[in-house]
Design an enzyme around this catalytic site. Structure first.
Site, PDB file in Angstrom:
ATOM      1  CB  VAL B  12      28.317  29.607  71.811  1.00 32.62           C
ATOM      2  CG1 VAL B  12      29.114  28.374  71.399  1.00 32.62           C
ATOM      3  CG2 VAL B  12      27.189  29.861  70.822  1.00 32.62           C
ATOM      4  CE  LYS B 101      26.932  33.586  62.490  1.00 29.16           C
ATOM      5  NZ  LYS B 101      26.021  33.104  63.494  1.00 29.16           N
ATOM      6  CD  GLU B 125      31.042  19.937  62.200  1.00 28.07           C
ATOM      7  OE1 GLU B 125      31.879  19.163  61.747  1.00 28.07           O
ATOM      8  OE2 GLU B 125      30.035  20.305  61.557  1.00 28.07           O
ATOM      9  CB  VAL B 128      28.191  25.899  58.798  1.00 28.21           C
ATOM     10  CG1 VAL B 128      27.014  25.707  57.842  1.00 28.21           C
ATOM     11  CG2 VAL B 128      29.191  26.877  58.207  1.00 28.21           C
ATOM     12  CB  ILE B 132      23.648  20.148  61.717  1.00 27.37           C
ATOM     13  CG1 ILE B 132      22.283  20.631  62.183  1.00 27.37           C
ATOM     14  CG2 ILE B 132      23.513  19.097  60.622  1.00 27.37           C
ATOM     15  CD1 ILE B 132      21.519  21.398  61.105  1.00 27.37           C
ATOM     16  N   GLY B 183      12.427  35.474  71.029  1.00 25.62           N
ATOM     17  CA  GLY B 183      13.878  35.455  71.197  1.00 25.62           C
ATOM     18  C   GLY B 183      14.609  34.777  70.047  1.00 25.62           C
ATOM     19  CD  GLU B 186      21.204  39.038  67.451  1.00 27.02           C
ATOM     20  OE1 GLU B 186      21.771  40.075  67.812  1.00 27.02           O
ATOM     21  OE2 GLU B 186      21.785  38.081  66.926  1.00 27.02           O
ATOM     22  CE  LYS B 201      25.203  30.322  60.398  1.00 28.93           C
ATOM     23  NZ  LYS B 201      23.820  30.350  60.939  1.00 28.93           N
ATOM     24  N   GLY B 298      21.575  27.739  69.175  1.00 30.51           N
ATOM     25  CA  GLY B 298      21.271  27.387  70.555  1.00 30.51           C
ATOM     26  C   GLY B 298      22.537  27.007  71.294  1.00 30.51           C
TER      27      GLY B 298
END
Lengths: 395, 395
Positions: B12, B101, B125, B128, B132, B183, B186, B201, B298
């Site tokens: 990320v 989270k 944002e 969760v 989206i 992938g 995990e 979440k 992602g």
């Protein structure tokens, strides 16, 4: 106490009053104890039996000249006098919140500029998708994205009709009658079935995505009145559904925008939005594909969106969401788009001969899906076959 | 120039740097010409070949003591030291944006209180639903609603597994192996398949919906490890799909919250969210049912959400979204919920005898859907049958 005025006490306007009454406690909590008060309601009718009947006025100047009114909620519909009243309210330093897609699509850039100049807000979450959060998420949550494309089912009436044509095999006329019977379609359904309502909404979303006012009159617009039960059945044979889409996309820095029925692949999430529901799929260069779904109309859903804007204005009266004046060079020629097409003709050999693909027979007509080509080239080929027609295919 | 620091340069964190580089022009436009600069990156590793390799530091104090850094982006994952660094940054008057989270679910109320006290923002944002838009739409766009219920498919790994068990008839183990191979899961998949990720979440969404911190440890949590291919096939016989849901709902002013596999009616929009996609359905008392859908994980989708928060902080550094301390009386006993259940036993007559319904046979087991009853009563009945099990049914 925060005083607001409501212009137009129809379905949406009275829904706003209902939400304020029904959720008074939770709204007050959101406003740190402040209470919302509907001080004036502008309508030509009287509402003697409504609890807010004593707030009704027929004179807009009562509202305009009342300095205690900070926020004007415009839910009149139609361009005039809604646009004129909105402009006067903004010029008087009041924020305006609207559900009126016609005014936003046509006069948005001008009203947004006045709002910025006066340091107030012009917000319009309810103008697209009813209660579905779409304006603010596109503006704010996807702000770090380049918007590559927006595909929306933006009109519940036509989606209901197309859903029934698919699920029940009804003709357009029969499905329209049923929609009218259920109150989903108006007696004069032209604005819905000819695509104008969708066209205004996609213009708003395109303006938001690309920063230039997109004039709905410059967006190619087709409705669903020519779609037959055989077309819907043929689409299904090829594993597609027919949906009326508002589409816009970035094509090399220009904006492709169109309103038309499209064949949508059955597995696409937007293909499964049925009945009066709306759904909007947004493709961003970072986020990929996200979709927003819900009831696109109705008193309370639309009021929910209006009230989100009202709360936003109260928290930040200088809130700006929007776009600048029209950039006349931004439009790309919709006929240059490269697509596949569903073609329909009376004779299989015509399709085979002109498009080089095998046609299938559905209810006495012949259908095939073409290879990729520009719409311009496709139209020339279709024109060479007597009585042939086409519908665009969404990739 | 607006300076930010990124804590943790994994999937990320590096995605955030990529989005800033890739969309530099459009971001700058959004910021009225200002440029974003990644001044520091905290990571224990070196990135000599990355264009921002020279920004990497192993010492958090470099960031904490740099007054030019206004915003700290925390994408480390795990509770510690992410929580500690976030707290220090907020206390030093820096805004913090996070995708973590675990920290938000566990320490959210405390960090939000510090942010309010210091007049800075703690935004999440990305915690969760990946890219989206959900936190801001729920907070802002549905602000005028009482939130009646939230149902979310919040974990892509388990949704992929359940999708493959449905579409291919695979066992849980085979579907998990495939997810690991691709992938999506995990090597140690416990946090996903045992429901913990979903549980965190839904705790965040419930906290946001109901204003009190909802402790994930007090949310009943079941994963999907016990779901068999026969369960999935039996659900299909009854026209349901099995999905791992995070659910919360208002029950007479108390909060029902749970994470568990549920039978979802095939026609429900949430039933058709497949593969690694996430979907969140929110029911408000004005808006009705709205749904948000997209990739829940992602690098770039999550970075898109992080950057939305960063832009928001820049526009309004006192932005507050969030909730207060835990109200210990807010929880309602999840076993008091009145539901239907799919019950499974080795013998048809046991189900018939105990539940008074006919069972069907699927792969040597017997299944039936019960009438409505509390979970507590259901469990007593199930316990009376040797080897019997149950799965909850979403209405």
């Amino acid at each position: 106490m925060i005083n607001i005025a409501i212009l137009g006490f129809g379905v949406v306007g009275s829904g706003v009053a209902d939400v304020i009454a029904e959720n008074a406690d939770s709204l007050s909590q959101r406003l740190c104890g402040e209470k919302l008060n509907v001080k004036h309601i502008l309508d030509l009718r009287d509402f003697p039996d409504h609890p807010l009947g004593d707030r009704v006025t027929k004179d807009f100047d009562t509202i305009l000249n009342d300095e205690e009114v900070l926020i004007v909620v415009e839910t009149m519909g139609g361009s005039h006098p809604a646009y004129d009243f909105s402009k006067k309210a903004l010029e008087a330093g009041k924020s305006v919140v609207t559900s009126n897609k016609e005014v936003v699509a046509t006069f948005g850039a001008e009203l947004l500029a006045i709002a910025r100049e006066k340091g107030v807000s012009y917000l319009f979450e309810a103008s697209v998708g009813g209660g579905i959060p779409i304006i603010r998420p596109m503006w704010q949550c996807l702000a770090a994205n380049k918007i590559l494309a927006v595909d929306g089912i933006l009109n519940g009436t036509t989606n209901y009709i197309l859903t029934k044509m698919f699920a029940e095999g009804w003709s357009f006329e029969d499905a329209l009658s049923k929609a009218q019977e259920l109150g989903y379609a108006e007696r004069n359904p032209a604005a819905d079935v000819e695509g104008l309502d969708t066209c205004r909404k996609i213009s708003i979303l395109a303006s938001l995505a690309y920063g230039s006012a997109i004039d709905p009159k410059k967006v190619h617009c087709e409705g669903i009145t020519e779609i037959t039960a055989a077309d819907v059945a043929a689409a299904e044979e090829f594993d597609y559904r027919i949906k009326l889409l508002g589409r816009c996309a970035d094509v090399n820095g220009k904006v492709y925008a169109i309103t038309a029925p499209f064949l949508v692949p059955t597995e696409a999430s937007i293909a499964n939005i049925d009945d009066v529901y709306n759904g909007i799929s947004v493709m961003g260069n970072a986020v990929g594909d996200v979709m927003f779904y819900g009831r696109g109309a109705g008193a309370l859903p639309t009021a929910s969106a209006v009230m989100a804007d009202v709360l936003d204005v109260i928290r930040d009266c200088r809130k700006t969401i929007g776009w600048g004046p029209e950039n006349p060079d931004i439009y790309c020629d919709y006929e240059s788009a490269v697509l596949r097409f569903l073609v329909c003709a009376d004779k299989a050999e015509d399709i085979n001969h002109v498009f080089g693909v095998e046609a299938i027979e559905v209810r006495g007509k012949f259908y095939a899906i073409t290879g990729l080509g520009t719409e311009k080239a496709l139209k020339e080929k279709v024109a060479s076959i007597d009585g042939a027609r086409f519908i665009r295919v969404m990739e």
